[in-house]
Design a protein around this motif. Sequence first.
Motif, PDB file in Angstrom:
ATOM      1  N   LEU C  27       4.018  -0.410   3.758  1.00  0.00           N
ATOM      2  CA  LEU C  27       3.684   0.668   4.689  1.00  0.00           C
ATOM      3  C   LEU C  27       3.786   0.162   6.130  1.00  0.00           C
ATOM      4  O   LEU C  27       4.301   0.860   7.010  1.00  0.00           O
ATOM      5  CB  LEU C  27       2.258   1.171   4.390  1.00  0.00           C
ATOM      6  N   SER C  63      -2.219  -2.432   6.086  1.00  0.00           N
ATOM      7  CA  SER C  63      -0.961  -1.814   5.651  1.00  0.00           C
ATOM      8  C   SER C  63       0.082  -2.830   5.218  1.00  0.00           C
ATOM      9  O   SER C  63       1.116  -2.459   4.675  1.00  0.00           O
ATOM     10  CB  SER C  63      -0.411  -0.911   6.759  1.00  0.00           C
ATOM     11  N   ALA C  68       4.979   1.202   0.805  1.00  0.00           N
ATOM     12  CA  ALA C  68       5.217   2.527   1.371  1.00  0.00           C
ATOM     13  C   ALA C  68       5.273   3.567   0.257  1.00  0.00           C
ATOM     14  O   ALA C  68       4.751   4.676   0.400  1.00  0.00           O
ATOM     15  CB  ALA C  68       6.511   2.512   2.177  1.00  0.00           C
TER      16      ALA C  68
END
Lengths: 789, 298, 164
Positions: C27, C63, C68
């Motif tokens: 991500l 993240s 993702a």
Amino acid sequence: MGTKYVGKPIPRIDIDKVAGDAEYPYDFTLPGMVYAKLVAAPYAHAKILKIKYDEALKVPGVLAVFTGADFPFKVGIYAADRDVLAREKVLYYGHPVAAVVAETLEAAEKAAELIEVEYEPLPPVLDALEALKPDAPLVHEKLHEYKHAPFIYPKPGTNIATHLKLRKGNIEEGFSKADVVVENTYYEPLISQGYLENWVGVARVKSDGTVEIWSSHQSPFAVRNLLATSLGLPIHKVVVHHMYIGGGFGGKAGLLLEHIPVLFSMKLGGRPVRLELNREENYFYMAQRAGYYFKMKTGATKDGKLIAHWGEYILDAGAYADYTVNVARSVGLKPFGPYEIEHVHTDAYAVYTNKIPTTAFRGFGLMELYFASERQMDLLAKKLGMDPVEFRLKNVLIPGKSITHTQERLREDAGDPAGAIKEAAKLIEWGKPPEQPKEPWKFRGKGIAAFWKGPVQPSNAASSAIVKLNDDGSVDVLVGTGEMGQGTITSLAQIVAEELGIPVEKIRISPERRTDMVPYTWQTVGSRGLFSEGQALIRALEDLKSQIKKVAAQVFRVFEDQIEIRDGKACVVGEPWECISLAEMALGYMYPNGNTIGGPLIGRGSHVPVRTSIPDPETGKSVPAPFYTFGAGAVEVEVDLITGRVKVLKAVMVLDTPAINPLLVAGQVYGGTVMGINIGLLEELKFDKNGRLMNPNFTDYKLARAADIPEEMIFKCLGVGQKDAPYGAKGVGELTMLPWPAAIANAIANAIGVELYELPMKPDKIIEEVKKQRPELLEKVREALKVKG
Amino acid sequence: MAASKSVLVFHTLLPEFEYFRPKTLQEALELLDKYKGDARILAGGTDLLVDMRMRIKQPKYVIDIKGIDELHTLKYEEGKGLTIGATVTLDELLNNKIVKEKYYVLWDAIRQLADTHLRMKATLVGNICNASPAADSAPALLVLKAKVNIASVNGTRTVEIKDFFKWVKKTILEPNEMVTSIFIPEPPEGAKGRYLKFVRSAEDLALVGIAALVANPKDPAKRIVRIALSSVAPTPVIVEEVEELFKQDKPLSELAEEAVKLVMSKVSPITDVRATKELREHMVEFGTRYLLKTLLEG
Amino acid sequence: MAEKLIPITLKVNGKEYKVEVKPNETLLFVLRNKLNIKSVKGTCYRGECGVCTVLLNGKPVKSCLVLAAEADGAEIITLEGLAPFGTLAPIQKAFIEHGAFQCGFCTPGFILTAHWLLTNKPDATEEEIKEVLSGLICRCTGYKQIIEAIKAAAKYYKQDKQKQ
């Protein structure tokens, strides 16, 4: 101070950092950029026999593979001992041997795996004391061929990268007068600066031969100079772009890896090349901080006067000592704390070993030195039966009177070393024993340490500044100093605001610097920024103000000395209603009929340090720095004999200098305190027996967290200024870290009667030493933990 | 880092793999069966993705189980126990009243496990399956006598948590098996527990972790004392002899001293990058003493 | 292995993005390199430092340790999303007033974490603040002024809560 902006807690001006659009090299890209990936050797010391990379070249997207043979020259700042990529042999575990450049990072990483190298392992030397032995393996056989700065003294045929001598008085005579002598060896491991932004560099070469680089560095002009010198380019053809950087702490001083993407771009027809390190790579490919052995013998007379100090300081510089040779110079020229000693004899050596290369770190060797020398002070006081604070005050340097270790008579406005010690003692309630906690396995104690430091820089380290008045009376300030979080630009803006009587909001100091567009400064290091740029800036403002006065004098038909500048206006003295605004004259003052006088107003100013001199190679005699900041730190600690952990409950710091911005100084103090405490208690780079770094990550290189900080942190600036400093203010950035390991060790001795001579003072060490020195304490704890019933 | 190669490459990017996000357990189990050793289960990912970037693990297939509703159970049945599904996060457990009240020792361990951010993603089952000797939740689950529910296309089985760990980072799971949930029986009546974690700083892996559970300390007939540890052996361990020992009708002071010796004799800590063997031995001794005093006298 | 692209939808700072990602892209990588959201930094890539913190479906996560693909359909807030462009949220202002940042590299993660904490617990104690911040690393500030900024900003969140 009767000032409006200087001395006030004005918020930082780099507020794009909280909005999210502050730009760092990490964020910087260029169209058509390609990616470099370094690959490294898994040996601490080995001959490179063969490098095979044809498979790597077959990976789609790969543009080139480079090896050391492609770059047959060395780079460096003080000692040019660095290869671009390892040539002939690898010098440490993790030494880059080859590099891939590809259209994508993915392709580069894939290809990197396919490079094969054949080695012939050589015996490594992994300890600085071992490296000094006559039969030790040589890290650099060709040391005699290396270029180095004139004040660096390498010894070819050995592992000695430099040797700094300091001689004051007569050491034999000194010890013959000593009634008590304390002799110890102190050890401190290699550690890491731990800044958060990993090193990134993006470089491109233009068709006219101009080289451009955007990278995480502290000092754009040092990068420019060293790139140009190393690569044989004219200075003006090298353009270094400085952006915000995510921390430096000395680890990004000088030239870093900028030459690598630049050279790759040159070989690839000018394509922009990005080299971005990840955290593991940053540990292996960027230089860390040296390890130290301090052998010290210190003597005092029975009435408590320091009389003689002998020392051998050995820095474990790792495979490249490029910058650490100058750190050796730092501890070599300031071989003891802020005390007067008649007879001093020290030798500082930076020694090559087959470990990770080393460089500067906040404090430039002095936190390390004071751990040893301020321990010596406490141990001497103990032997003398004197109070440690009293003993320090008896020997502390007196401005205007004392002769320093480098035989300099301290200027009379040098500061207030004694005042700092006294105030720190007062704030920690020295003399009042700490209240012991109810848990019988916890022990509290207090400790103190004093310090001093000035910038370690060449005697000609210059700075300059330009101030441009804009159409609306706002101001652009151009300086070359880097912004890495220390906040100098905010302090400089305050000075401009003060001098011109305009609000800080009307002043812009761009976060960007490019070396062809901003005026020169030597480096952003050594807590010199505010002192040096500040002086240059004040001169630039004087220059601007005299131009303003000239225009206004003509307009009002008075002498220039009858014009004063206040609230962004030039007014006739005594008639504050007779004014013209700076805006009206910024680009030239126009009379109603259109006639114009003056012109765009630009002030310029320069600074070079005054009085500083080159040290005598045999004695070190010199004025090494244009100022010293003096201070003291004191702590109350709690030692837990179940966990082995030491907690700093209260940390007190006193600095003698005035503060241009107390909010910024507070930030430096808290940050330096937490960093210095953590280094004292936890930080070390750990190597296995083959020289492999075991903790190249934040999982096992432990940085302090919010819950680790002292319950109480107090600081005070005494406001004793030096006359030639901007508003009296001297540097503080590094100073805030210097006393902590020593003060903590002294407090541990006070708490549990255990004397420590090694860093870090981690649980392993605490428990080990308690077992050796005070085993009865553990028996007491066992007893207290007996279950009843 | 590729250890066997003649060069070191420190990767920034994750290796390539194929990603699956099944909606049902059956689907997940079929994928696992199909790809066997080449597949890895992704729950929180906080261990797996680190190992993958470091190239310690390089699965060709990653099966993300967070889309499977039935694995997100968190169910307490009075008198029976608590079932914690494979995708229940540590944060969810930390905010669960039953966990805090009934299974305090586990709550205490989770509170000290990693950090707020990682607990938002990391799962209890993941912490167990990662099988680190330093797993913080393991000693707590060991003293609570948790059971591990395992499934494969061939069916399900349940093992005691003490039999689940095999070696450093190795469990008894077959390549086509996965853990679907952990079941923790109702703790002994009146039990109190604590997890003592020795660390270097506020956020750390356990240098030594000790979980202790004590019920009815004053009543030899009903007394239960259990001690389990992390970071002192290739796997988290429970010193089962302690429970036996405390069934004896002897003064607590005597039993406690014997228990400390017993615990010391059953662990085999080593020196590594985090701590020396000697420090770990000290922590085992003094940590055990501290917990016994606190829980037996309290 | 053939790289199979996965189409995902992310709602970042209120705006919906449809993007194709590789399975191995985190991500962090996608936010920075595909959506050009540069306030999200990376440095340790192993979940230690928290400079990559974003609010994922309202919760602070690192993240660098989220694929993702895993975040498909999620709502994400980054530092850019705390206040309309050109304005600052109270927590950002407090960071400025209290000198709670220096190099600024960790600042986005700290502000987002503080925002999450105060939104959920405006009366958080100093201990709780320190505990939550301990998932993050700042090497510059020594944390004290960050903690002070968060304590000072708490009043705005209390007011917001009362309004609700």
